[in-house]
Motif scaffolding. Structure first.
Motif, short mmCIF file in Angstrom:
data_model
loop_
_atom_site.label_atom_id
_atom_site.label_comp_id
_atom_site.label_asym_id
_atom_site.label_seq_id
_atom_site.Cartn_x
_atom_site.Cartn_y
_atom_site.Cartn_z
N ALA A 466 0.84 -1.20 0.00
CA ALA A 466 0.00 0.00 0.00
C ALA A 466 0.87 1.25 0.00
CB ALA A 466 -0.93 0.00 1.21
N ASP A 467 1.96 1.23 0.76
CA ASP A 467 2.89 2.36 0.76
C ASP A 467 3.47 2.58 -0.64
OD1 ASP A 467 4.90 4.18 2.49
OD2 ASP A 467 6.09 3.04 1.03
N MET A 468 3.86 1.49 -1.30
CA MET A 468 4.40 1.60 -2.65
C MET A 468 3.33 2.12 -3.62
SD MET A 468 6.18 -1.39 -4.93
CE MET A 468 7.64 -1.47 -3.90
N SER A 469 2.10 1.64 -3.47
CA SER A 469 1.01 2.10 -4.33
C SER A 469 0.83 3.61 -4.18
CB SER A 469 -0.29 1.38 -3.97
OG SER A 469 -0.17 -0.01 -4.16
N PRO A 526 -7.52 2.08 -7.38
CA PRO A 526 -7.38 2.46 -5.97
C PRO A 526 -7.71 1.27 -5.08
CG PRO A 526 -9.53 3.10 -6.77
CD PRO A 526 -8.81 2.44 -7.93
N LEU A 527 -8.15 1.51 -3.84
CA LEU A 527 -8.52 0.44 -2.93
C LEU A 527 -9.64 -0.39 -3.56
CD1 LEU A 527 -7.79 -0.52 -0.03
CD2 LEU A 527 -9.77 0.78 0.76
N GLY A 528 -9.45 -1.71 -3.61
CA GLY A 528 -10.43 -2.60 -4.22
C GLY A 528 -10.15 -2.95 -5.66
N THR A 529 -9.08 -2.39 -6.22
CA THR A 529 -8.72 -2.65 -7.62
C THR A 529 -7.24 -3.01 -7.71
OG1 THR A 529 -10.36 -1.04 -8.38
CG2 THR A 529 -8.70 -1.74 -9.97
N PRO A 530 -6.90 -4.23 -8.17
CA PRO A 530 -5.50 -4.65 -8.18
C PRO A 530 -4.76 -4.22 -9.44
CG PRO A 530 -6.89 -6.46 -8.88
CD PRO A 530 -7.81 -5.30 -8.57
N LEU A 531 -3.46 -4.18 -9.34
CA LEU A 531 -2.59 -3.81 -10.46
C LEU A 531 -1.33 -4.65 -10.35
CD1 LEU A 531 -1.78 -1.73 -12.76
CD2 LEU A 531 -0.74 -0.40 -10.93
N ILE A 532 -0.93 -5.30 -11.45
CA ILE A 532 0.29 -6.10 -11.48
C ILE A 532 1.34 -5.34 -12.27
CG2 ILE A 532 1.29 -8.33 -12.08
CD1 ILE A 532 -1.54 -9.48 -12.12
N THR A 533 2.47 -5.04 -11.66
CA THR A 533 3.46 -4.23 -12.36
C THR A 533 4.83 -4.38 -11.70
OG1 THR A 533 3.94 -1.98 -13.13
CG2 THR A 533 3.04 -2.19 -10.91
N ASP A 534 5.86 -3.96 -12.42
CA ASP A 534 7.16 -3.78 -11.80
C ASP A 534 7.29 -2.30 -11.43
OD1 ASP A 534 8.71 -2.35 -14.15
OD2 ASP A 534 7.73 -4.09 -15.05
N VAL A 535 8.25 -1.96 -10.61
CA VAL A 535 8.37 -0.58 -10.13
C VAL A 535 9.82 -0.13 -10.23
CG1 VAL A 535 6.46 -0.94 -8.51
CG2 VAL A 535 8.81 -1.20 -7.73
N PRO A 536 10.03 1.17 -10.33
CA PRO A 536 11.42 1.67 -10.32
C PRO A 536 12.10 1.29 -9.01
CG PRO A 536 9.88 3.38 -11.06
CD PRO A 536 9.05 2.25 -10.53
N LEU A 541 13.16 0.91 -2.95
CA LEU A 541 14.09 1.18 -1.85
C LEU A 541 13.50 2.19 -0.86
CD1 LEU A 541 17.48 1.34 -3.79
CD2 LEU A 541 16.61 -0.54 -2.36
N ALA A 542 12.73 3.15 -1.38
CA ALA A 542 12.09 4.13 -0.49
C ALA A 542 11.05 3.45 0.40
CB ALA A 542 11.44 5.24 -1.31
N THR A 543 10.29 2.51 -0.18
CA THR A 543 9.30 1.77 0.61
C THR A 543 10.00 0.91 1.66
OG1 THR A 543 7.54 1.71 -1.06
CG2 THR A 543 7.62 -0.12 0.49
N LEU A 544 11.06 0.24 1.29
CA LEU A 544 11.80 -0.58 2.25
C LEU A 544 12.32 0.27 3.40
CD1 LEU A 544 13.85 -2.92 -0.13
CD2 LEU A 544 11.85 -3.54 1.25
N ALA A 545 12.88 1.43 3.08
CA ALA A 545 13.42 2.30 4.13
C ALA A 545 12.32 2.79 5.06
CB ALA A 545 14.15 3.48 3.49
#
Length: 552
Positions: A466-469, A526-536, A541-545
């Motif tokens: 969710a943070d990455m989204s 948004p919430l309730g709708t999925p998306l399959i993707t790769d990310v930069p 790394l920002a999400t992990l931190a």
């Protein structure tokens, strides 16, 4: 919204093929801008490029897009370079839903290698040209896209389902694959049967209180006489004798295999224990294996059933919330490997799923919370009203209120059964059920199997997804906070362990969803709708931190 759907992407990503099929599915008119230009000029695209040049072609293309985007209920496949002009991007973004179709350079080269109608690829080095076009156009595709679809998988049926289930509300007549939003039952029935419709492999999910004592239900679910119950040393003292009595009363011959409890025992050694007993007892092809326990027992028993004598029947009798709402349904079976979770297994459907909700009353709080992670997941990816309901009833769920649990189990099974019906072997759509799992599996593997429960890792993984989204602009900050708050309210961890960026990336690269070396994530938009993707990588790394507490 005028019901228009616009397809963008590089050449060779399937815009024409997918567009035609999507238009038929949604009862819309299909138009391809290149074909329209050829029809109006009487010349092929290569000829127009040769005589008039690319600039003239782009002007013709812009005129077509301006005109056609003003129509209603069309599926429009645009040329790969259409998004280069700001006015085209503005028309597409404001007049319909934009779907960005992506494929790897290797896949595009395979599809276009013999196609002489691609003037931009008539060079000495088509790969280099495609790489240049991709770098130039990718930001514009991302800018206009409402939905991003990877077309690397060749199964058109699954691609269509994936697209349709990601269309924003109101963007199209969402055909028969749309999910009916959650509606709570005024009175919860004591017994519910839901079908998993898979043709010859179809089976029922039975949900109710006290089903372990229902000898008629078990007699109807098991064709043969001989049964082997596979369970663990935690569940066996609670329910093995009871189920044995029920099966015996139903006229079945019963034996049992009791394994150690824990995710760390979902391995080859435990599988061999099952095979050793089956062979020693001379069990034949009509022997039915019965998985009595949680997700680990269900996965192990299912994989043993799929492999023993190349397939024997099995029945799932899940005793944990996680197993009742998720792992027992859908036929995913397997074991863990030291180098990756769930990387060895098979798709193998049970004969039946029999979920006795009374078993949840003996569930430890930590195990209950782990199951609530999967309940929350179903609302987050498919059914926003269900997510709302979970928020409103989280206290009752934590308190093991029978009516609330029955509602949650019923809706979760409905959602998963429909996803499995559309995509039994995870050709595309079913991957959305892995929301939170890419991070979650990395947590389990990085810490060591069994340190965190699977549901705990998934719960934290959903917070991270969710943070990455939100970082990618797919999800509002408020919605991301709602996911975090609900996961915490369920008693699940919301701060990820600090494995180190290198370890995180290493484990996330060992994932069945990944393609061409790229880590695939299930996000929400948004919430309730999925998306399959790769990310930069910088977003990852920002999400992990942030989620490991290194940044505020």
């Amino acid at each position: 919204m005028n019901g228009n759907i616009f397809l963008v992407g590089l050449m060779g990503t399937g815009k024409t093929t997918i567009g035609r099929a999507l238009a038929r599915k949604l009862n819309k008119r299909f138009i391809d801008t290149d074909h329209e230009i050829e029809a109006r000029t009487g010349a092929s695209i290569p000829v127009i490029f040769e005589i008039e040049g690319e600039a003239s072609f782009r002007r013709r293309e812009a005129e077509i897009i301006r005109e056609l985007s003003a129509e209603h209920d069309i599926v429009l496949a645009t040329g790969g370079g259409a998004i280069l002009l700001p006015e085209n991007r503005a028309y597409l973004k404001s007049r319909g839903t934009v779907i960005y179709l992506r494929a790897s350079i290797n896949q595009i080269l395979q599809r276009t290698s013999r196609d002489q109608s691609r003037p931009l690829l008539q060079t000495a080095d088509p790969r280099k040209k495609l790489e240049e076009l991709s770098r130039e156009r990718e930001p514009y595709y991302r800018e206009v896209a409402d939905v991003v679809i990877e077309t690397g998988r060749p199964n058109l049926h699954f691609l269509l389902h994936s697209i349709i289930n990601q269309l924003p509300p109101g963007s199209a007549a969402l055909a028969a694959t749309t999910y009916t939003p959650f509606t709570a039952m005024a009175d919860t029935p004591s017994f519910i049967t839901l079908p998993v419709s898979l043709g010859e492999r179809s089976y029922p999910i039975s949900i109710g209180h006290g089903l372990l004592d229902d000898r008629e239900l078990f007699a109807a679910s098991i064709a043969g006489t001989r049964t082997v119950i596979v369970t663990n040393d935690l569940v066996a003292p609670l329910y093995l004798e009871r189920l044995t009595a029920t099966l015996t009363a139903a006229g079945k011959q019963v034996s049992a295999i009791v394994l150690p409890d824990g995710e760390e025992y979902k391995n080859w050694s435990s599988l061999m224990i099952i095979f050793d007993r089956l062979l020693a007892d001379k069990c034949d092809r009509k022997t039915t294996l019965i998985a009595l326990g949680g997700g680990v027992i269900g996965d192990l028993t299912g994989y043993a059933a799929a492999s023993y004598m190349r397939g024997v029947p099995f029945v799932q009798v899940p005793t944990t919330l996680l197993a009742q709402v998720d792992s027992s349904v859908g036929g995913k079976t397997g074991i863990n490997h030291p180098l990756g979770k769930n990387m060895i297994g098979a798709f193998y459907q049970p004969q039946a799923v029999i979920a006795d909700t009374a078993t949840l009353q003996t569930l430890p709080a930590r195990e209950l919370a782990a199951g609530l992670a999967e309940v929350i997941k179903h609302g987050a990816i498919i059914d926003a009203p269900f997510f709302d309901w979970i928020e409103a009833h989280i206290d009752q769920l934590n308190a093991k209120d029978p009516a609330a649990l029955a509602q949650a189990i019923r809706r979760s099974c409905e959602i998963k059964a429909e996803v499995v019906r559309q995509d039994e072997r995870e050709g595309g759509l079913r991957a959305v059920l892995n929301f939170g799992h890419t991070f979650g599996h990395a947590i389990e593997s990085g810490l060591g199997y069994g340190v965190w429960l699977h549901g705990e890792a998934v719960g934290c993984g959903m917070v991270m997804a969710a943070d990455m989204s939100h970082r990618l602009g797919y999800l509002s900050e408020a919605s991301s906070l709602r996911v975090r708050t609900l996961v915490a309210a369920a008693g699940l961890p919301v701060t990820a362990p600090d494995l180190g960026a290198t370890t995180w990336l290493e484990w996330m690269r060992v994932d069945k969803k990944n393609e061409d070396g790229k880590i695939k994530f299930i996000l929400i938009k948004p919430l309730g709708t999925p998306l399959i993707t790769d990310v930069p990588q910088e977003v990852l790394l920002a999400t992990l931190a942030h989620c490991t507490g290194k940044t505020p």
